[in-house]
Write a protein that holds these residues in place. Structure first.
Motif, PDB file in Angstrom:
ATOM      1  N   TYR A 126       7.023 -20.104  30.593  1.00 38.30           N
ATOM      2  CA  TYR A 126       7.613 -19.633  29.349  1.00 38.30           C
ATOM      3  C   TYR A 126       8.267 -18.288  29.593  1.00 38.30           C
ATOM      4  N   LEU A 127       9.466 -18.103  29.034  1.00 36.95           N
ATOM      5  CA  LEU A 127      10.170 -16.828  29.084  1.00 36.95           C
ATOM      6  C   LEU A 127      10.559 -16.421  27.665  1.00 36.95           C
ATOM      7  N   PRO A 128      10.368 -15.157  27.303  1.00 37.65           N
ATOM      8  CA  PRO A 128      10.784 -14.703  25.974  1.00 37.65           C
ATOM      9  C   PRO A 128      12.281 -14.928  25.746  1.00 37.65           C
TER      10      PRO A 128
ATOM     11  N   LEU B 281      -7.001 -24.780  34.854  1.00 38.00           N
ATOM     12  CA  LEU B 281      -5.691 -24.280  34.448  1.00 38.00           C
ATOM     13  C   LEU B 281      -5.565 -22.849  34.953  1.00 38.00           C
ATOM     14  N   VAL B 282      -4.609 -22.614  35.845  1.00 35.90           N
ATOM     15  CA  VAL B 282      -4.409 -21.293  36.450  1.00 35.90           C
ATOM     16  C   VAL B 282      -3.108 -20.714  35.905  1.00 35.90           C
ATOM     17  N   ILE B 283      -3.196 -19.530  35.317  1.00 34.01           N
ATOM     18  CA  ILE B 283      -2.059 -18.954  34.607  1.00 34.01           C
ATOM     19  C   ILE B 283      -1.794 -17.528  35.090  1.00 34.01           C
ATOM     20  N   GLY B 284      -0.528 -17.174  35.223  1.00 33.39           N
ATOM     21  CA  GLY B 284      -0.113 -15.793  35.412  1.00 33.39           C
ATOM     22  C   GLY B 284       0.754 -15.404  34.232  1.00 33.39           C
ATOM     23  N   ALA B 285       0.420 -14.315  33.546  1.00 38.12           N
ATOM     24  CA  ALA B 285       1.177 -13.917  32.353  1.00 38.12           C
ATOM     25  C   ALA B 285       1.195 -12.409  32.227  1.00 38.12           C
ATOM     26  N   GLU B 286       2.355 -11.858  31.865  1.00 37.85           N
ATOM     27  CA  GLU B 286       2.500 -10.398  31.785  1.00 37.85           C
ATOM     28  C   GLU B 286       3.507  -9.987  30.714  1.00 37.85           C
ATOM     29  N   THR B 287       3.230  -8.832  30.093  1.00 43.08           N
ATOM     30  CA  THR B 287       4.216  -8.130  29.263  1.00 43.08           C
ATOM     31  C   THR B 287       4.352  -6.711  29.810  1.00 43.08           C
ATOM     32  N   PHE B 288       4.960  -6.608  30.977  1.00 42.97           N
ATOM     33  CA  PHE B 288       5.105  -5.305  31.625  1.00 42.97           C
ATOM     34  C   PHE B 288       6.044  -4.372  30.865  1.00 42.97           C
ATOM     35  N   SER B 289       6.862  -4.918  29.977  1.00 46.78           N
ATOM     36  CA  SER B 289       7.750  -4.053  29.190  1.00 46.78           C
ATOM     37  C   SER B 289       6.952  -3.080  28.324  1.00 46.78           C
ATOM     38  N   ARG B 290       5.660  -3.354  28.103  1.00 45.50           N
ATOM     39  CA  ARG B 290       4.831  -2.491  27.262  1.00 45.50           C
ATOM     40  C   ARG B 290       4.262  -1.295  28.021  1.00 45.50           C
ATOM     41  N   ILE B 291       4.391  -1.287  29.361  1.00 46.64           N
ATOM     42  CA  ILE B 291       3.839  -0.160  30.132  1.00 46.64           C
ATOM     43  C   ILE B 291       4.923   0.541  30.957  1.00 46.64           C
ATOM     44  N   MET B 292       6.168   0.393  30.544  1.00 45.09           N
ATOM     45  CA  MET B 292       7.276   1.042  31.245  1.00 45.09           C
ATOM     46  C   MET B 292       7.528   2.451  30.715  1.00 45.09           C
ATOM     47  N   ASP B 293       7.886   3.346  31.623  1.00 48.80           N
ATOM     48  CA  ASP B 293       8.405   4.661  31.262  1.00 48.80           C
ATOM     49  C   ASP B 293       9.921   4.504  31.235  1.00 48.80           C
ATOM     50  N   TRP B 294      10.489   4.472  30.051  1.00 46.49           N
ATOM     51  CA  TRP B 294      11.919   4.150  29.912  1.00 46.49           C
ATOM     52  C   TRP B 294      12.836   5.292  30.345  1.00 46.49           C
TER      53      TRP B 294
ATOM     54  N   ALA C 202       5.488 -15.954  31.628  1.00 51.84           N
ATOM     55  CA  ALA C 202       4.240 -16.617  31.988  1.00 51.84           C
ATOM     56  C   ALA C 202       4.516 -17.905  32.727  1.00 51.84           C
ATOM     57  N   GLY C 203       3.619 -18.248  33.638  1.00 56.04           N
ATOM     58  CA  GLY C 203       3.687 -19.514  34.358  1.00 56.04           C
ATOM     59  C   GLY C 203       2.292 -20.069  34.524  1.00 56.04           C
ATOM     60  N   ALA C 204       2.178 -21.395  34.612  1.00 56.17           N
ATOM     61  CA  ALA C 204       0.861 -22.030  34.691  1.00 56.17           C
ATOM     62  C   ALA C 204       0.894 -23.224  35.627  1.00 56.17           C
TER      63      ALA C 204
ATOM     64  N   ALA D  74       2.039 -10.840  37.876  1.00 59.11           N
ATOM     65  CA  ALA D  74       1.226 -12.029  38.134  1.00 59.11           C
ATOM     66  C   ALA D  74       1.899 -13.315  37.671  1.00 59.11           C
ATOM     67  N   ALA D  75       2.900 -13.213  36.813  1.00 60.54           N
ATOM     68  CA  ALA D  75       3.620 -14.408  36.352  1.00 60.54           C
ATOM     69  C   ALA D  75       4.686 -14.852  37.334  1.00 60.54           C
ATOM     70  N   SER D  76       4.988 -13.997  38.298  1.00 58.93           N
ATOM     71  CA  SER D  76       6.132 -14.194  39.189  1.00 58.93           C
ATOM     72  C   SER D  76       6.081 -15.507  39.966  1.00 58.93           C
ATOM     73  N   ILE D  77       4.983 -15.771  40.667  1.00 57.19           N
ATOM     74  CA  ILE D  77       4.896 -16.964  41.510  1.00 57.19           C
ATOM     75  C   ILE D  77       4.840 -18.250  40.687  1.00 57.19           C
ATOM     76  N   PRO D  78       3.994 -18.340  39.639  1.00 55.62           N
ATOM     77  CA  PRO D  78       4.024 -19.589  38.875  1.00 55.62           C
ATOM     78  C   PRO D  78       5.356 -19.841  38.179  1.00 55.62           C
ATOM     79  N   LEU D  79       6.052 -18.768  37.773  1.00 60.04           N
ATOM     80  CA  LEU D  79       7.400 -18.930  37.228  1.00 60.04           C
ATOM     81  C   LEU D  79       8.334 -19.536  38.278  1.00 60.04           C
ATOM     82  N   ALA D  80       8.273 -18.995  39.488  1.00 63.28           N
ATOM     83  CA  ALA D  80       9.126 -19.496  40.567  1.00 63.28           C
ATOM     84  C   ALA D  80       8.777 -20.937  40.931  1.00 63.28           C
ATOM     85  N   LEU D  81       7.488 -21.261  40.939  1.00 64.41           N
ATOM     86  CA  LEU D  81       7.072 -22.641  41.199  1.00 64.41           C
ATOM     87  C   LEU D  81       7.645 -23.584  40.152  1.00 64.41           C
ATOM     88  N   SER D  82       7.520 -23.194  38.888  1.00 65.83           N
ATOM     89  CA  SER D  82       7.980 -24.038  37.797  1.00 65.83           C
ATOM     90  C   SER D  82       9.488 -24.252  37.856  1.00 65.83           C
TER      91      SER D  82
END
Length: 324
Positions: free
Chosen positions: A13-15, A137-150, A163-165, A284-292
């Protein structure tokens, strides 16, 4: 006969919000060319206001379950890799469990930053091989935009959300490297390198989530060697070499790291799944996203040999060899 953890479904899933490099030109001393040249990133997705890690993870999980032809209550365990949970506790995994309407089994999170999905895969494989679970069910999911210094142009342009699963199921094999499923894994960490990639906040320090801090050049130098070494170590454990690999599915942090690792391994870039240009670094979402994406595009096919490898804050790094 040998028990194996076989991938039977994958989804992501991608926003909706897509953020091109040009958007950063409005507030930072940067450019599309500068970002592309140094990272290979062209765009990334950012979660909408109120959209959470667990919500994205749940959608990715449903998509993976659909591909596997399973219902939520067919699953024995959920393992979620994330560094950006909705809350300090409870775990994202239990929120996904509830979101799926799953009324049995168990669920928990693991945290190894960008290497999180590799650690989660190895952990889920252990659950299956030990008899604790038959379907995980193995999932990688992140909202890194919430911890960025803009205001930090060296980091805020690199990361994205998503997220990817993957569904892993217990299957029997012959015990040879021709079996489908996870054939080996290699996990590593070294806390001496903490300052290279960290978040400057936390429950027992500032009481706030903090912002991401990274030493780009030193981290790059560590990444290429450690990623190549862990991939080769996992292949050796499985009795295989780089010549046997059909696809490398790397953590999508930076195209130069991806290229450098492939070169060190002696594997052509034609055999590397690359999505960094569209997603940025989704941790952590990077690899399952790429797999999908690789499966959806018809690149990754049943029976092919894959090596997935990642490095993240800690430093923590590792790899998994699996036959799809």
């Amino acid at each position: 006969m040998t028990l194996r953890s076989v991938a039977t479904g994958v989804g992501h899933y991608l926003p909706e919000r897509v953020v091109p490099n040009s958007e950063f030109e409005k507030s930072l001393d940067t450019s599309d060319e500068w970002i592309r040249t140094r990272s290979g990133i062209e765009r990334r997705h950012f979660a909408a206001e109120g959209e959470t890690t667990s919500q994205m993870a749940t959608i990715a999980a449903r998509n993976a379950l659909d591909m596997a032809g399973l219902n939520p209550d067919d699953i024995d365990a959920i393992v979620v890799a994330t560094s950006t949970p909705d809350l300090t506790f409870p775990s994202v995994a239990t929120m996904v469990q509830n979101g799926l309407g799953m009324t049995r089994g168990f669920a928990y999170d693991v945290q190894a930053v960008c290497a999180g999905f590799i650690f989660a895969l190895a952990n889920a494989n252990g659950l299956i091989l030990s008899g604790q679970a038959e379907r995980v069910l193995v999932i990688g999911a992140e909202t890194f935009s919430r911890i960025m210094d803009w205001t930090d142009r060296s980091t805020c342009v690199l990361f994205g959300d998503g997220a990817g699963a993957v569904v892993l199921e217990a299957r029997t094999g012959t015990g040879s490297s021709d079996d489908r499923g996870i054939l080996s894994s290699d996990l590593n960490s070294d806390g001496r390198y903490r300052e290279m990639l960290y978040v400057d906040g936390g429950v027992s320090t500032s009481g706030e989530s903090g912002k991401l801090r990274m030493q780009g050049n030193p981290l790059f130098r560590q990444a290429v060697g450690k990623l190549a070494d862990t991939a080769e170590a996992a292949l050796k454990k499985a009795g295989l070499t780089g010549d046997d690999v059909d696809w490398i599915v790397p953590h999508q942090a930076n195209i130069r790291i991806i290229q450098g690792t492939a070169k060190r391994m002696g594997v052509s870039m034609d055999k590397v799944i690359v999505t960094v240009q569209d997603h940025g670094n989704t941790s952590a979402a990077s690899i399952p996203l790429a797999l999908s994406v690789g499966v959806a595009e018809g690149k990754i096919r049943k029976g092919q040999l894959l090596v997935a490898e990642a490095i993240g804050g800690g430093l923590a790094w590792g790899s998994v060899v699996l036959r799809w």
